[in-house]
Design an enzyme around this catalytic site. Structure first.
Site, PDB file in Angstrom:
ATOM      1  N   LEU A  91      29.204  11.537 -17.732  1.00  0.00           N
ATOM      2  CA  LEU A  91      28.712  11.574 -19.118  1.00  0.00           C
ATOM      3  C   LEU A  91      27.881  12.812 -19.383  1.00  0.00           C
ATOM      4  O   LEU A  91      27.808  13.297 -20.507  1.00  0.00           O
ATOM      5  CB  LEU A  91      27.869  10.324 -19.397  1.00  0.00           C
ATOM      6  CG  LEU A  91      28.601   8.980 -19.387  1.00  0.00           C
ATOM      7  CD1 LEU A  91      27.596   7.844 -19.492  1.00  0.00           C
ATOM      8  CD2 LEU A  91      29.613   8.912 -20.510  1.00  0.00           C
ATOM      9  N   GLY A  92      27.199  13.315 -18.372  1.00  0.00           N
ATOM     10  CA  GLY A  92      26.356  14.486 -18.550  1.00  0.00           C
ATOM     11  C   GLY A  92      25.680  14.866 -17.246  1.00  0.00           C
ATOM     12  O   GLY A  92      25.715  14.126 -16.263  1.00  0.00           O
TER      13      GLY A  92
ATOM     14  N   GLY B 202      18.862  18.275 -14.635  1.00  0.00           N
ATOM     15  CA  GLY B 202      18.265  18.956 -13.514  1.00  0.00           C
ATOM     16  C   GLY B 202      18.108  18.093 -12.292  1.00  0.00           C
ATOM     17  O   GLY B 202      18.010  18.583 -11.172  1.00  0.00           O
ATOM     18  N   PHE B 203      18.103  16.773 -12.463  1.00  0.00           N
ATOM     19  CA  PHE B 203      17.889  15.874 -11.350  1.00  0.00           C
ATOM     20  C   PHE B 203      19.138  15.096 -10.969  1.00  0.00           C
ATOM     21  O   PHE B 203      19.062  14.182 -10.188  1.00  0.00           O
ATOM     22  CB  PHE B 203      16.746  14.896 -11.668  1.00  0.00           C
ATOM     23  CG  PHE B 203      15.395  15.482 -11.435  1.00  0.00           C
ATOM     24  CD1 PHE B 203      14.647  15.096 -10.351  1.00  0.00           C
ATOM     25  CD2 PHE B 203      14.896  16.438 -12.294  1.00  0.00           C
ATOM     26  CE1 PHE B 203      13.404  15.650 -10.124  1.00  0.00           C
ATOM     27  CE2 PHE B 203      13.645  16.990 -12.080  1.00  0.00           C
ATOM     28  CZ  PHE B 203      12.899  16.589 -10.994  1.00  0.00           C
ATOM     29  N   GLY B 204      20.287  15.443 -11.507  1.00  0.00           N
ATOM     30  CA  GLY B 204      21.479  14.738 -11.081  1.00  0.00           C
ATOM     31  C   GLY B 204      22.502  14.580 -12.194  1.00  0.00           C
ATOM     32  O   GLY B 204      22.423  15.214 -13.245  1.00  0.00           O
TER      33      GLY B 204
ATOM     34  N   VAL C 144      24.977  11.856 -14.593  1.00  0.00           N
ATOM     35  CA  VAL C 144      25.078  10.519 -15.185  1.00  0.00           C
ATOM     36  C   VAL C 144      26.553  10.153 -15.303  1.00  0.00           C
ATOM     37  O   VAL C 144      27.356  10.917 -15.848  1.00  0.00           O
ATOM     38  CB  VAL C 144      24.412  10.465 -16.571  1.00  0.00           C
ATOM     39  CG1 VAL C 144      24.498   9.044 -17.139  1.00  0.00           C
ATOM     40  CG2 VAL C 144      22.953  10.907 -16.477  1.00  0.00           C
TER      41      VAL C 144
ATOM     42  N   LYS D 211      22.672   6.885 -13.415  1.00  0.00           N
ATOM     43  CA  LYS D 211      22.054   8.184 -13.140  1.00  0.00           C
ATOM     44  C   LYS D 211      21.951   8.339 -11.630  1.00  0.00           C
ATOM     45  O   LYS D 211      21.257   7.583 -10.958  1.00  0.00           O
ATOM     46  CB  LYS D 211      20.662   8.249 -13.772  1.00  0.00           C
ATOM     47  CG  LYS D 211      19.891   9.541 -13.476  1.00  0.00           C
ATOM     48  CD  LYS D 211      20.496  10.728 -14.193  1.00  0.00           C
ATOM     49  CE  LYS D 211      19.634  11.970 -14.070  1.00  0.00           C
ATOM     50  NZ  LYS D 211      18.422  11.924 -14.860  1.00  0.00           N
TER      51      LYS D 211
ATOM     52  N   ASP E 192      -1.545   8.602  -6.546  1.00  0.00           N
ATOM     53  CA  ASP E 192      -1.334   9.706  -5.618  1.00  0.00           C
ATOM     54  C   ASP E 192      -0.698  10.923  -6.273  1.00  0.00           C
ATOM     55  O   ASP E 192      -0.317  11.854  -5.596  1.00  0.00           O
ATOM     56  CB  ASP E 192      -0.458   9.247  -4.447  1.00  0.00           C
ATOM     57  CG  ASP E 192       0.875   8.693  -4.925  1.00  0.00           C
ATOM     58  OD1 ASP E 192       1.819   8.704  -4.133  1.00  0.00           O
ATOM     59  OD2 ASP E 192       0.949   8.255  -6.079  1.00  0.00           O
TER      60      ASP E 192
END
Length: 918
Positions: free
Chosen positions: A576-577, A580-582, A584, A598, A699
């Site tokens: 689908l698209g 920057g992080f993977g 979909v 995702k 953290d």
């Protein structure tokens, strides 16, 4: 008469040449006068009609300008747009000044050889800036941090004579284009301190580059650096502060290399011994990686920073590793040195808490790599682990063959290589080895001889019950088969009886719970605004799809096998698209229910990010809003993270605004656009309110709130907005990383605040008004960047009518509404963040415009558990009251253990265990 005509013709031609020559000279003078007027202060002797007499200007014998040299003159101002009409220009030197504004196009200056623009304050680059520069040799634009994000243009390939390209700190985005086969003379490439992403292009292998500077990218370049091994001319390589991964390649052919900077990346594996033998090497940094194996021993003349405490070397000083460590690292090498192994496999004793390794005493007896998503091959070095009893390599993506050397493991009892991509002949294992090879479609034919061959029911197993000859005993097989069938039937009857009993008791005794529905007909019901997901997502790995489940939002752990099945093994056809992080993927369950998966790339986060990821899930499962797409579940598969969302079937806002003719979408009316804009504003306002409620991880740095910094991409996972009234459109909120939507402060310094989202929202409003994309390179230069052009339109309200999308054709009432939204868009895109309103202001402006179209029934709004007419603090309090989330912060602060997420939602199948998803 003929001679007179010939003489007349010659005279006419000569006159024409003289006229054109004079006209061209006049053109050069006019352009130089514009340059003089635009610079401040104007050089003192730049006066008179002949620019060839001005300081810093050189001309050829015909009076044409060939060189402009104004370096380090403390100049400000801007450059004229028609600078590329100086067609004989060879050198342009403007470095070390404070010149600002847009860089004019230099296109088609075919004589231009050298361009020096570094250390200035330019703000934008024309898309055709470097087109047609066929003689270009040197280009330098470094140290221009105020430039809007731009891409290295494909047109640069036309500059076949290029020798030097310097563009560090110039706010370049996108990927490094694969153009280097076009530059046979390129020696220096410096692109440090930009926002380049992606991998090193393969065409670098054939280049003559000597100096390669790619260090300190904002998000980081990624992937392997194997291409360096073919770049034999390299002298200096700066790749530090990126996200490169995998092993350091063999650089033995790079005999000229003297400076190698690889620190602060994600390199794993052994430092190749050849690196220590490079004859010219004098400086190398390797710290802050996850390098393994022996500490490399460089010669005394090499200045080296190894980072023995920040890498994973087996010892603190040079020397061989323990033999078992050496063998296991060879195993990891065949898998490409996965990051999750590098983060755990530290020290010189594999029996000291090495992940996936089990020991008895001091000997490795079990390797369990099952269901880790590993790629690569099976290493013959496993045979060096002589005490190994069990080897589980099942359910990965391994290729190649099963090494014959494994048959020599005298203690081996079980070898499971099922569900991989193995090929070749199956070795002859001893009769006491249980071998499983199912799910390898191309593996060699089964053998009826020896203990390693005979397959039983397609499982390719051998057992201690086989006869000494390797042929199964017919009597034992028959009796065993009968006994197995009887046991299976009894177990099946018991299971079915138990399931019917549980279904009956739940149906007659379970009290209805607010906001929850029991699964019916194999489908999970909608709860609190979450769309349904078929129950196979919950129990598929157990093989039992009949369990009745209670859906607990996104607290559903989903096996990687199920996600592979519903996405057709993550087929490219289902993409689908990309982000920057993977990537979909679209998925479809057996009942037709559609989902979006995702899949975060394995290099994005390591094992140490597991607790943070789980804590995020704990937050996301509590986030509910009628304008936000629901998180349905998650999967942790080795070093991979996957999130599952409801799928929005009607496409994106961009498709309805820009691609309606291509995709056959009807154009949106103004009513629909304003309604969508209000929904976007409400959705983003809600996210901002969560940030103000301090939903952060202890953290993480204070700036990393829910909408902050490296968590932005994770926010975008659920930052899709559903449009009222039908909830079918998905609208991207255009978060900071999207090209063309960069707020000035994010483009220059990478700062991320809620005001960056407001800027992005303003751009979305401009798109809705004009029907134009934020960046359209097909438009003329002065209209290509939507924000810059539209803010000029806003200077005069009468101009707005000409800028409106032609499909709207507004009447007077609608036009007034458009003007109000246009004014809001201008405020949202103010250059200074402090001048932009909060998202609540946008809601207040858009709300009254939509009020006249609001449906009379509010039942749908209430069904989502959120009353959008409440103020935000009231909504948060109601949410906490209804969902018991007043203790959510305490839950998050204790999220350093995996217990921050329930291992099984209420009613989850007992046969579905954590290993199915890790």
């Amino acid at each position: 008469m003929g001679d007179h005509r010939k003489l007349f013709s010659i005279s006419i031609n000569l006159f024409s040449v003289i006229f054109l020559f004079s006209f061209t000279l006049a053109d050069d003078a006019a352009i130089m006068n514009k340059l003089a007027d635009s610079l401040s202060p104007t050089p003192s002797d730049w006066s008179g009609s002949n620019p060839c007499k001005w300081t810093g200007i050189n001309c050829d014998s015909s009076g044409r300008v060939t060189s402009i040299s104004l370096a380090s003159k403390s100049l400000s101002g801007s450059l004229p747009t028609d600078l590329n009409q100086l067609t004989q220009l060879k050198t342009l030197s403007l470095q070390n000044n404070q010149i600002s504004g847009a860089l004019p196009s230099l296109s088609n200056l075919t004589n231009l050889q050298e361009v020096y623009l570094d250390n200035n304050n330019f703000t934008s680059v024309s898309p055709s800036f470097l087109s047609g520069l066929t003689s270009l040799q040197i280009f330098s634009i470094s140290e221009n941090p105020n430039l809007a994000t731009w891409l290295i243009p494909q047109d640069l390939a036309q500059s076949g004579s290029l020798v030097t390209f310097y563009a560090s700190k110039a706010n370049i985005g996108g990927t490094i284009p694969d153009l280097f086969g076009s530059f046979p003379n390129l020696q220096s490439l410096r692109l440090s301190y930009n926002n380049l992403t992606g991998t090193l292009p393969s065409s670098l292998a054939g280049s003559e580059i000597q100096n390669l500077w790619l260090n300190n990218q904002v998000m980081g370049l990624s992937g392997s650096i194997d291409v360096l091994g073919s770049m034999t001319q390299l002298l200096q390589v700066w790749l530090h502060a990126n996200g490169f991964s995998g092993a350091i390649p063999d650089l033995s052919k790079c005999t000229l290399l003297f400076d190698l900077q690889l620190r602060d990346n994600r390199f794993t594996g052994l430092v190749p011994p050849s690196l220590t033998l490079l004859p010219k090497l004098v400086n190398v940094t390797l710290q802050n990686n996850k390098l393994q194996g022996p500490v490399p021993d460089f010669p005394s003349g090499v200045e080296v920073n190894l980072g023995t405490t920040t890498n994973s070397f087996c010892n603190s000083k040079p020397g061989p590793c323990d033999p078992q460590v050496t063998a296991l690292l060879a195993v990891a090498g065949a898998l490409g040195y996965p990051m999750n192994l590098a983060e755990s496999w530290e020290g010189n004793d594999p029996c000291q808490s090495w992940v996936f390794i089990t020991c008895q005493g001091i000997n490795v007896t079990v390797i369990n790599f099952g269901k880790q998503g590993f790629t690569g091959t099976i290493s013959p070095a496993i045979a060096n682990l002589t005490a190994l009893r069990n080897l589980f390599l099942n359910d990965n993506n391994l290729s190649g063959s099963i090494p014959d050397s494994l048959t020599g493991l005298s203690q081996l009892k079980a070898l499971d290589v099922s569900n991989n991509n193995l090929t070749g002949k199956i070795p002859q294992f001893p009769s006491g080895v249980t071998l499983k090879t199912t799910g390898n479609l191309l593996i060699g034919t089964n053998s009826s001889q020896g203990g390693g061959g005979k397959s039983d029911s397609g499982s390719n197993t051998t057992s201690p019950d086989a006869s000494p000859s390797g042929k199964p005993n017919a009597t034992s097989v028959s009796s065993g088969l009968i006994a197995g069938i009887v046991i299976a039937v009894v177990v099946f009857i018991c299971v079915v009886s138990f399931v019917f009993y549980k279904c009956y008791t739940k149906k007659h005794h379970q009290k209805p719970q607010k906001g929850k529905e029991v699964v019916k007909n194999g489908i999970v019901g909608t709860m609190n605004g979450y769309a349904g997901v078929k129950s196979e997502l919950h129990s598929h790995s157990s093989g039992d799809n009949s369990d009745i489940q209670i859906f607990e939002g996104g607290n559903v752990a989903i096996s990687i096998q199920v996600l592979r099945q519903v996405t057709n093994n993550f087929s490219a056809d289902n993409i689908l698209g990309r982000g920057g992080f993977g990537v979909v993927y679209k998925g479809e369950l057996h009942d037709g229910t559609q989902i979006a998966v995702k899949r975060m790339e394995s290099g994005v986060m390591g094992t140490k990010g597991l607790n943070e990821f789980q804590a995020e899930i704990a937050v996301l499962t509590k986030v509910r809003h009628r304008h936000l797409v629901a998180l349905l579940g998650f999967c942790i598969n080795g070093n991979e993270r996957l999130l599952v969302y409801e799928y929005m079937p009607q496409g994106t806002l961009g498709q309805h605004l820009f691609d309606s003719s291509v995709n056959e979408y009807p154009p949106l009316t103004w009513k629909q656009r304003v309604t969508i804009a209000l929904d976007v504003a409400r959705g983003v306002e809600y996210l901002h309110s969560l940030a103000q409620q301090s939903f952060i991880h202890r953290d993480l740095k204070p700036s990393n709130i829910l909408l902050g910094n490296d968590m932005r991409a994770k926010v975008s996972d659920f930052g899709l907005v559903k449009n009222a009234p039908d909830g079918k459109y998905s609208v991207e909120t255009r978060l900071a990383g999207t090209f063309g939507y960069l707020a000035p402060e994010y483009a220059a310094t990478g700062r991320v605040t809620t005001k960056v989202d407001v800027y992005a929202f303003g751009v979305v409003l401009m798109e809705m008004i004009t029907g134009r994309k934020a960046l359209d390179e097909t438009m003329p230069e002065d209209r290509s960047h939507l924000v810059t052009w539209f803010r000029r339109v806003l200077i005069n309200k009468e101009n707005i009518e000409k800028a409106i999308d032609s499909t709207l054709n507004p009447v007077d009432e609608t036009y007034e509404s458009i003007c109000k939204v246009a004014e809001l868009a201008g405020h949202c895109t103010a250059r200074e963040p402090s001048q932009r309103p909060d998202m609540g202001h946008a809601v207040n402006v858009l709300g009254p415009l939509v009020e006249q179209w609001k449906p009379s029934c509010h039942g749908e709004e209430d069904s989502y558990g959120i009353d959008i007419h409440m103020n935000l603090s009231q909504a948060i309090l109601r949410w906490q009251s209804d969902e018991g989330t007043s203790t959510l912060m305490d839950d998050l602060y204790s999220s350093h253990t995996q217990s921050s997420i329930p291992t099984k939602p209420s009613g989850f199948s007992d046969t579905f265990n954590s290993s199915d998803c890790r």
